[in-house]
Write a protein that holds these residues in place. Structure first.
Motif, PDB file in Angstrom:
ATOM      1  N   GLN A 336      31.056 -22.525  -5.452  1.00 24.63           N
ATOM      2  CA  GLN A 336      31.581 -22.162  -6.764  1.00 24.63           C
ATOM      3  C   GLN A 336      31.367 -20.698  -7.139  1.00 24.63           C
ATOM      4  N   THR A 337      30.713 -19.929  -6.290  1.00 29.45           N
ATOM      5  CA  THR A 337      30.538 -18.496  -6.548  1.00 29.45           C
ATOM      6  C   THR A 337      30.908 -17.726  -5.279  1.00 29.45           C
ATOM      7  N   ASP A 338      31.129 -16.403  -5.444  1.00 29.31           N
ATOM      8  CA  ASP A 338      31.408 -15.556  -4.277  1.00 29.31           C
ATOM      9  C   ASP A 338      30.280 -15.654  -3.266  1.00 29.31           C
ATOM     10  N   ARG A 339      29.047 -15.601  -3.768  1.00 36.30           N
ATOM     11  CA  ARG A 339      27.889 -15.627  -2.874  1.00 36.30           C
ATOM     12  C   ARG A 339      27.900 -16.884  -2.011  1.00 36.30           C
ATOM     13  N   LEU A 340      28.103 -18.031  -2.641  1.00 33.96           N
ATOM     14  CA  LEU A 340      28.112 -19.285  -1.898  1.00 33.96           C
ATOM     15  C   LEU A 340      29.317 -19.375  -0.963  1.00 33.96           C
ATOM     16  N   TRP A 341      30.472 -18.912  -1.443  1.00 32.85           N
ATOM     17  CA  TRP A 341      31.689 -19.033  -0.632  1.00 32.85           C
ATOM     18  C   TRP A 341      31.566 -18.240   0.657  1.00 32.85           C
ATOM     19  N   TYR A 342      31.049 -17.040   0.554  1.00 38.96           N
ATOM     20  CA  TYR A 342      30.880 -16.220   1.763  1.00 38.96           C
ATOM     21  C   TYR A 342      29.809 -16.802   2.677  1.00 38.96           C
ATOM     22  N   ARG A 343      28.783 -17.410   2.113  1.00 45.42           N
ATOM     23  CA  ARG A 343      27.766 -18.050   2.944  1.00 45.42           C
ATOM     24  C   ARG A 343      28.362 -19.236   3.712  1.00 45.42           C
ATOM     25  N   ILE A 344      29.255 -19.984   3.047  1.00 47.74           N
ATOM     26  CA  ILE A 344      29.940 -21.071   3.748  1.00 47.74           C
ATOM     27  C   ILE A 344      30.725 -20.509   4.932  1.00 47.74           C
ATOM     28  N   GLY A 345      31.441 -19.404   4.683  1.00 47.29           N
ATOM     29  CA  GLY A 345      32.207 -18.782   5.755  1.00 47.29           C
ATOM     30  C   GLY A 345      31.335 -18.330   6.909  1.00 47.29           C
ATOM     31  N   MET A 346      30.175 -17.743   6.590  1.00 44.90           N
ATOM     32  CA  MET A 346      29.260 -17.291   7.642  1.00 44.90           C
ATOM     33  C   MET A 346      28.737 -18.455   8.468  1.00 44.90           C
ATOM     34  N   CYS A 347      28.447 -19.568   7.784  1.00 42.10           N
ATOM     35  CA  CYS A 347      27.937 -20.753   8.477  1.00 42.10           C
ATOM     36  C   CYS A 347      28.986 -21.331   9.415  1.00 42.10           C
ATOM     37  N   ILE A 348      30.206 -21.494   8.914  1.00 41.24           N
ATOM     38  CA  ILE A 348      31.271 -22.077   9.731  1.00 41.24           C
ATOM     39  C   ILE A 348      31.651 -21.140  10.878  1.00 41.24           C
ATOM     40  N   GLU A 349      31.619 -19.841  10.604  1.00 43.79           N
ATOM     41  CA  GLU A 349      32.053 -18.862  11.609  1.00 43.79           C
ATOM     42  C   GLU A 349      31.171 -18.888  12.851  1.00 43.79           C
ATOM     43  N   ARG A 350      29.924 -19.328  12.712  1.00 45.56           N
ATOM     44  CA  ARG A 350      29.046 -19.404  13.885  1.00 45.56           C
ATOM     45  C   ARG A 350      29.658 -20.279  14.975  1.00 45.56           C
ATOM     46  N   ASP A 351      30.248 -21.404  14.540  1.00 45.76           N
ATOM     47  CA  ASP A 351      30.835 -22.352  15.502  1.00 45.76           C
ATOM     48  C   ASP A 351      32.347 -22.206  15.612  1.00 45.76           C
ATOM     49  N   LEU A 352      32.975 -21.664  14.557  1.00 46.67           N
ATOM     50  CA  LEU A 352      34.434 -21.594  14.507  1.00 46.67           C
ATOM     51  C   LEU A 352      34.845 -20.182  14.077  1.00 46.67           C
ATOM     52  N   PRO A 353      35.000 -19.271  15.027  1.00 45.13           N
ATOM     53  CA  PRO A 353      35.299 -17.869  14.694  1.00 45.13           C
ATOM     54  C   PRO A 353      36.579 -17.685  13.872  1.00 45.13           C
ATOM     55  N   GLN A 354      37.482 -18.673  13.948  1.00 44.69           N
ATOM     56  CA  GLN A 354      38.740 -18.547  13.194  1.00 44.69           C
ATOM     57  C   GLN A 354      38.499 -18.362  11.702  1.00 44.69           C
ATOM     58  N   PHE A 355      37.404 -18.913  11.191  1.00 42.77           N
ATOM     59  CA  PHE A 355      37.159 -18.814   9.748  1.00 42.77           C
ATOM     60  C   PHE A 355      36.931 -17.350   9.354  1.00 42.77           C
ATOM     61  N   GLY A 356      36.179 -16.616  10.170  1.00 44.81           N
ATOM     62  CA  GLY A 356      35.963 -15.203   9.879  1.00 44.81           C
ATOM     63  C   GLY A 356      37.248 -14.409   9.948  1.00 44.81           C
ATOM     64  N   ARG A 357      38.079 -14.713  10.952  1.00 46.39           N
ATOM     65  CA  ARG A 357      39.363 -14.009  11.082  1.00 46.39           C
ATOM     66  C   ARG A 357      40.266 -14.313   9.891  1.00 46.39           C
ATOM     67  N   LEU A 358      40.191 -15.547   9.403  1.00 41.35           N
ATOM     68  CA  LEU A 358      41.013 -15.940   8.252  1.00 41.35           C
ATOM     69  C   LEU A 358      40.700 -15.060   7.050  1.00 41.35           C
ATOM     70  N   ILE A 359      39.412 -14.871   6.766  1.00 39.65           N
ATOM     71  CA  ILE A 359      39.022 -14.050   5.616  1.00 39.65           C
ATOM     72  C   ILE A 359      39.475 -12.598   5.821  1.00 39.65           C
ATOM     73  N   HIS A 360      39.355 -12.108   7.050  1.00 38.70           N
ATOM     74  CA  HIS A 360      39.740 -10.722   7.336  1.00 38.70           C
ATOM     75  C   HIS A 360      41.251 -10.538   7.179  1.00 38.70           C
ATOM     76  N   GLU A 361      42.043 -11.553   7.595  1.00 38.65           N
ATOM     77  CA  GLU A 361      43.497 -11.422   7.591  1.00 38.65           C
ATOM     78  C   GLU A 361      44.119 -11.669   6.224  1.00 38.65           C
TER      79      GLU A 361
END
Length: 491
Positions: A336-361
């Protein structure tokens, strides 16, 4: 969690399933929990809470509503039953008034299966679990309100009562001369609460159908738009399988109305005792009680005529604030906050790099407001589901908590009953009922009061079990006269 097969025991009237042992594993010890407090640097406060709110100590404490007398009258519905249960748990003397044939809800059982009903240990009388659960701490008497003698006895009970909680069709009690207008003349201090669906007055007031039953709980969910905005829109599902609204699996409107009724009654009781010395009439409806918890739906419509659409489990205010399917069930993840949302992305990106690319794109995902658009939600939840599909709930929770993310598994009811935290406080507990044996129940939330905690003394009550005691206590009617009244169909 594995579900063990249950041994079937044949009884005279029904095949009764033996109750599952509880707990399967014992709750944590106080010493084990003390280590958790120490780890979280909350030793002193944690110990203070336990010393003052410990459930097992509640039986030695006074009851907030001791001495308050309540009559509960009504058939089928749960609103009046739940309201009275809440007050009974707080110490009020609640007398459930049933017709001689009993409340029809006594016979309500899943799929009509008698083996899911419980038999009274003395008489063998079968009763449904729903009814038993809402007879907490109540006395059961039978009384025929259609007879003049029954109405006279009811008036005698009302003259001695502090509160009446009623859920008959509009005007039913008034037409028989035993509604609030008549009873308040006998007992000016009487607090009278009627519970229904749409109300006793107005152009769409509750009405009796040609089949003789009044409007039932789902009509309240339908009337307040709760059903309309619960479920999935067509765009989210394969054609032909989605888009339909969904009502709550429990009788939610009745329970919410019952809770609101209890709040209204306590307010009226305070006003009577501290201000006016008089009782009053209260009306609570399921539809209006639900409208009070519809979030911002009404305000949004008033703002720009928006009609909130169905979004399934997705929250229209937040991206990543929903349950997600995983390998062995579902996970709730909150961003529900930017801080939490980006942390979710960092967690998922460890196993699924596509999530990081999604945010970048997609630059829109970097802003709270922009990433709540439908296309952004679809992108985010699609990748989250891809990450979770090969991960079980325990693994997912451990990974998410490493990043201090708000997350937790969706629990099945057996897991709820065996969850260490819920067993320790406890949120679920057993009671040895004299009529129905060992029963597992939810501990009332009012149980965690420091000085006057709620408690469950018994669950369930056979029909008319307390006729001898109540009629003797309030009217001096002994066993012989009670038999006469029974033969006449009065009780």
């Amino acid at each position: 969690m594995t579900r063990e097969p249950r041994e079937i025991e044949i009884k005279s009237r029904a095949d009764t399933l033996k109750p599952r042992p509880w707990p399967v594993t014992p709750p944590p010890s106080r010493e084990e929990v003390a280590k958790v407090y120490a780890k979280r640097k909350a030793e002193e406060f944690g110990k203070w809470c336990e010393d003052n709110l410990w459930f097992q100590d509640s039986w030695s404490k006074p009851e907030a509503l001791q001495g308050v007398r309540i009559l509960e009258v009504g058939l089928w519905r749960l609103g009046h039953k739940f309201a009275a249960s809440l007050l009974a748990e707080l110490g009020a003397e609640v007398i459930k008034v049933e017709p001689p044939e009993g409340d029809p809800m006594r016979k309500l059982t899943p799929f009509g299966r008698e083996e899911y009903m419980l038999a009274d240990s003395e008489t063998g009388e079968l009763c449904g679990l729903e009814f038993i659960h809402e007879m907490r701490n109540k006395y059961s008497i039978t009384l025929n309100l259609e007879t003049p003698e029954g109405q006279k006895l009811y008036k005698g009970l009302a003259a001695r009562a502090d509160i009446i909680i009623e859920e008959y069709p509009p005007g039913y009690m008034d037409e028989r001369g035993i509604g609030y207008r008549q009873l308040s003349k006998i007992n000016p201090r009487l607090i009278y609460c009627w519970i229904g669906i749409l109300g006793q007055w107005g152009p769409m007031k509750d009405r009796v159908s040609k089949f003789g039953q009044w409007m039932l709980e789902p009509f309240a969910q339908a009337a307040c738009s709760y059903i309309h905005n619960t479920g999935y829109p067509e765009d989210f599902m394969p054609r032909g399988s989605g888009g339909d609204p969904t009502r709550s699996g429990v009788w939610l409107c009745d329970y919410v109305a019952g809770e609101q009724a209890a709040v209204n009654i306590l307010a009226a009781l305070y006003y009577r005792e501290e201000k006016s010395g008089r009782g009053q009439f209260i009306e609570v409806t399921g539809a209006e009680a639900m409208m009070d918890i519809l979030d911002f739906d009404i305000a949004w419509y008033g703002f720009n005529e928006s009609i909130k659409a169905r979004t399934g489990s997705w929250d229209p205010n937040l991206n990543q604030y929903a349950w997600n399917p995983c390998k062995d069930g579902y996970m709730m993840i909150g961003g529900q906050t930017d801080r939490l949302w980006y942390r979710i992305g960092m967690c998922i990106e460890r196993d699924l790099p596509q999530f990081g690319r999604l945010i970048h794109e997609d630059p829109f995902l970097k802003e709270v407001a922009a990433r709540n658009a439908l296309q952004a939600l679809i992108k985010t939840y699609t990748l989250t589901a891809m990450w979770l599909r090969d991960t079980n709930r325990v693994e997912a929770e451990e990974k998410l908590l490493e990043y201090d993310i708000a997350a937790g598994p969706l629990l099945y009811i057996d897991e709820v009953c065996e969850f260490p935290h819920f067993k320790y406080r406890p949120w679920v507990y057993t009671i040895e009922d004299e009529h129905y044996g060992t029963l597992l129940y939810a501990v009332p939330p009012q149980a965690f009061q420091m000085r006057t905690p709620a408690r469950v003394k018994w669950l369930g009550r056979p029909l008319g079990k307390d006729n001898p005691e109540i009629y003797q206590k309030y009217f001096g009617i002994g066993p012989r006269m009670q038999e006469v009244l029974k033969e006449k169909g009065v009780i």
